[in-house]
Design a protein around this motif. Structure first.
Motif, PDB file in Angstrom:
ATOM      1  N   TYR A   1       0.835  -1.211   0.000  1.00  0.00           N
ATOM      2  CA  TYR A   1       0.000   0.000   0.000  1.00  0.00           C
ATOM      3  C   TYR A   1       0.868   1.259   0.000  1.00  0.00           C
ATOM      4  CZ  TYR A   1       0.876   0.639   5.006  1.00  0.00           C
ATOM      5  OH  TYR A   1       1.490   0.840   6.213  1.00  0.00           O
ATOM      6  N   GLU A   2       2.013   1.176   0.683  1.00  0.00           N
ATOM      7  CA  GLU A   2       2.911   2.329   0.769  1.00  0.00           C
ATOM      8  C   GLU A   2       3.672   2.508  -0.549  1.00  0.00           C
ATOM      9  OE1 GLU A   2       5.153   2.198   4.421  1.00  0.00           O
ATOM     10  OE2 GLU A   2       6.159   4.092   3.973  1.00  0.00           O
TER      11      GLU A   2
ATOM     12  N   TRP B   1       2.413   1.940  -3.280  1.00  0.00           N
ATOM     13  CA  TRP B   1       1.396   2.595  -4.118  1.00  0.00           C
ATOM     14  C   TRP B   1       1.041   4.000  -3.619  1.00  0.00           C
ATOM     15  CZ3 TRP B   1      -2.409  -2.141  -4.254  1.00  0.00           C
ATOM     16  CH2 TRP B   1      -2.039  -3.010  -5.295  1.00  0.00           C
TER      17      TRP B   1
ATOM     18  N   LEU C   1      -0.793   4.714  -0.897  1.00  0.00           N
ATOM     19  CA  LEU C   1      -2.153   4.756  -0.340  1.00  0.00           C
ATOM     20  C   LEU C   1      -2.122   4.977   1.168  1.00  0.00           C
ATOM     21  CD1 LEU C   1      -3.740   1.784  -2.337  1.00  0.00           C
ATOM     22  CD2 LEU C   1      -3.824   4.238  -2.849  1.00  0.00           C
TER      23      LEU C   1
ATOM     24  N   PRO D   1      -3.140   3.990   4.759  1.00  0.00           N
ATOM     25  CA  PRO D   1      -3.653   2.803   5.446  1.00  0.00           C
ATOM     26  C   PRO D   1      -4.812   3.114   6.392  1.00  0.00           C
ATOM     27  CG  PRO D   1      -1.579   3.505   6.432  1.00  0.00           C
ATOM     28  CD  PRO D   1      -1.782   4.357   5.203  1.00  0.00           C
TER      29      PRO D   1
ATOM     30  N   SER E   1      -8.397   2.083   5.392  1.00  0.00           N
ATOM     31  CA  SER E   1      -8.728   0.666   5.229  1.00  0.00           C
ATOM     32  C   SER E   1     -10.144   0.359   5.717  1.00  0.00           C
ATOM     33  CB  SER E   1      -7.705  -0.202   5.959  1.00  0.00           C
ATOM     34  OG  SER E   1      -7.825  -1.530   5.512  1.00  0.00           O
TER      35      SER E   1
ATOM     36  N   LYS F   1      -7.001  -2.230 -10.430  1.00  0.00           N
ATOM     37  CA  LYS F   1      -7.028  -0.773 -10.233  1.00  0.00           C
ATOM     38  C   LYS F   1      -7.752  -0.084 -11.385  1.00  0.00           C
ATOM     39  CE  LYS F   1      -3.035   0.557  -7.608  1.00  0.00           C
ATOM     40  NZ  LYS F   1      -1.680   1.080  -7.821  1.00  0.00           N
TER      41      LYS F   1
ATOM     42  N   HIS G   1      -4.317  -4.783   0.138  1.00  0.00           N
ATOM     43  CA  HIS G   1      -3.682  -3.478  -0.066  1.00  0.00           C
ATOM     44  C   HIS G   1      -4.510  -2.551  -0.947  1.00  0.00           C
ATOM     45  CE1 HIS G   1       0.227  -4.424   1.897  1.00  0.00           C
ATOM     46  NE2 HIS G   1      -0.255  -5.646   1.720  1.00  0.00           N
ATOM     47  N   LEU G   2      -5.554  -3.081  -1.602  1.00  0.00           N
ATOM     48  CA  LEU G   2      -6.471  -2.241  -2.386  1.00  0.00           C
ATOM     49  C   LEU G   2      -7.524  -1.587  -1.496  1.00  0.00           C
ATOM     50  CD1 LEU G   2      -7.183  -4.691  -5.361  1.00  0.00           C
ATOM     51  CD2 LEU G   2      -5.826  -2.585  -5.507  1.00  0.00           C
TER      52      LEU G   2
ATOM     53  N   PRO H   1      -7.792   0.722   0.762  1.00  0.00           N
ATOM     54  CA  PRO H   1      -7.987   2.185   0.829  1.00  0.00           C
ATOM     55  C   PRO H   1      -8.661   2.776  -0.417  1.00  0.00           C
ATOM     56  CG  PRO H   1      -5.781   1.593   1.573  1.00  0.00           C
ATOM     57  CD  PRO H   1      -6.369   0.349   0.963  1.00  0.00           C
TER      58      PRO H   1
ATOM     59  N   LEU I   1      -3.873  -2.749   7.751  1.00  0.00           N
ATOM     60  CA  LEU I   1      -2.657  -2.447   6.990  1.00  0.00           C
ATOM     61  C   LEU I   1      -1.605  -1.800   7.887  1.00  0.00           C
ATOM     62  CD1 LEU I   1      -4.278  -1.151   3.675  1.00  0.00           C
ATOM     63  CD2 LEU I   1      -3.129  -3.349   4.039  1.00  0.00           C
TER      64      LEU I   1
ATOM     65  N   THR J   1       3.432  -7.729   0.065  1.00  0.00           N
ATOM     66  CA  THR J   1       2.011  -7.938   0.396  1.00  0.00           C
ATOM     67  C   THR J   1       1.850  -8.368   1.847  1.00  0.00           C
ATOM     68  OG1 THR J   1       2.039 -10.280  -0.161  1.00  0.00           O
ATOM     69  CG2 THR J   1       1.541  -8.740  -1.958  1.00  0.00           C
TER      70      THR J   1
END
Ligand SMILES: [Mg+2]
Length: 346
Positions: free
Chosen positions: A118-119, A121, A123, A125, A128, A270, A300-301, A303, A333, A341
């Motif tokens: 996520y980081e 990317w 995003l 956390p 979430s 995405k 991780h998607l 957010p 997350l 992951t």
């Protein structure tokens, strides 16, 4: 850089046999993919093939050598777009097989950067979400017992599988055992459009949040008929496979439900999220019955989403992998203390 890859079939026995409108599963089979760089990092992913979308562990194993030869030829773990496009050029279907490689590559790329995905990317956390926990179709006593177990385990959002003669009794039983839970319903295409309107009216009496895939996937007129009359929001799952399906469902449902095993990877996932948003839809991410080797990536998607249904590994009796912490279903997350992951072998 030299990338090397291998894959392995794993049998995943379920805690309880799991029944939906289409059939029963007692043991799921996944194919785990590992991709290594020359610096001691290993990315891991998994395919959870679904016969409904024309895949089996056999078809996954049949196409993986061709997919992994693209990875080895490109040889750059950060060239995610080039590798995913290259895989698509070689194997256009087989989305679960391509998803396994996509997941392993994203895990490897984020690990090389020393960041959780996520980081990597960028995003947040803190955005979430809490996943639902699924109650499969069963006899009334078992539905009551599984609901009680889920509530005792701290799950606050339940997804109830329907598509039977006893739909209202099942819903009444779950609501009785879980008076405070958020409840979602999934009919897995089982209802006719007229029946769906009636059943959704009943579901509203039990304070259900939304209803997933009330009618057959390709019955777009039926979906429209239900959507116009439905007492609750409608989500498309079987009707929504890739981003290209979004324009067709956009005025016929409220929520698009993506799965990595349908999109064929994280990049297409995405794309689907952004396409659905541009069409005014809310977005949810679901899963098959999957090892944490795959679920960890979908987490991780969170957010980017409105709803998550990522209980695929929570339904397993024994998973060789563990991923993002999901106490009570919350996709934690911020609680993840390792890069990639977060999928690691137990
Ligand atoms: Mg569904």
């Amino acid at each position: 850089m030299t990338l090397t890859a291998e894959f392995e079939r794993v049998a995943l026995p379920l805690e309880h046999a799991f029944t939906i409108a289409r059939g029963t599963t007692a043991t799921a089979e996944n194919v785990v993919v590992r991709i290594r760089d020359g610096d001691g990092n290993t990315g891991v992913g998994a395919a959870a093939p679904s016969a409904h979308y024309g895949e089996t562990v056999g078809t996954v194993e049949a196409v993986l050598p061709d997919l992994l030869s693209v990875v080895e030829r490109v040889g750059d773990p950060h060239a995610l777009a080039r590798i995913e496009d290259g895989m698509r050029a070689v194997v256009n279907h087989n989305p679960a097989a391509r998803a396994a490689v996509s997941i392993a590559l994203h895990d490897l790329a984020a690990k090389r950067a020393g960041l959780p995905l996520y980081e990597y990317w960028g995003l947040d956390p803190a955005d979430s979400l809490t996943s639902s926990f699924t109650i499969g179709i069963d006899d009334m006593e078992a539905v009551r017992e599984k609901t009680r177990e889920a509530v005792d385990a701290g799950y606050t959002t339940l997804k109830v599988k329907l598509g039977t003669e006893r739909d209202e009794r099942i819903l009444a039983t779950v609501r009785d055992e879980a008076p405070d839970a958020t409840i979602r319903v999934d009919a897995n295409e089982a209802w006719s459009p007229l029946e769906a309107v009636r059943k959704i009216e009943t579901a509203a009496d039990y304070d259900v949040e939304f209803v997933e895939q009330p009618v057959a996937a390709e019955n777009y007129e039926g979906l429209e008929f239900v959507h116009e009359r439905a007492a609750l929001p409608i989500a498309a799952d079987e009707s929504c496979v890739t981003a290209a399906d979004v324009p067709r469902i956009a005025d016929r449902v409220d929520i698009a439900n993506l799965k990595l095993m349908k999109t064929g990877g994280l990049r297409e996932a995405k794309r689907l999220i952004h396409t659905a948003r541009a069409h005014g839809l809310e977005v949810m991410c679901g899963c098959m019955i999957e090892s944490d080797a795959a679920i960890a990536a979908a987490c991780h998607l969170a957010p980017l989403l409105d709803y998550v249904d990522l209980d695929g590994s929570l339904l397993l009796a024994d998973d060789p992998y563990r991923g993002v912490p999901m106490d009570g279903g919350y996709v934690d997350l911020e609680g993840l203390d390792r890069p990639g992951t977060g999928a690691i072998e137990e």
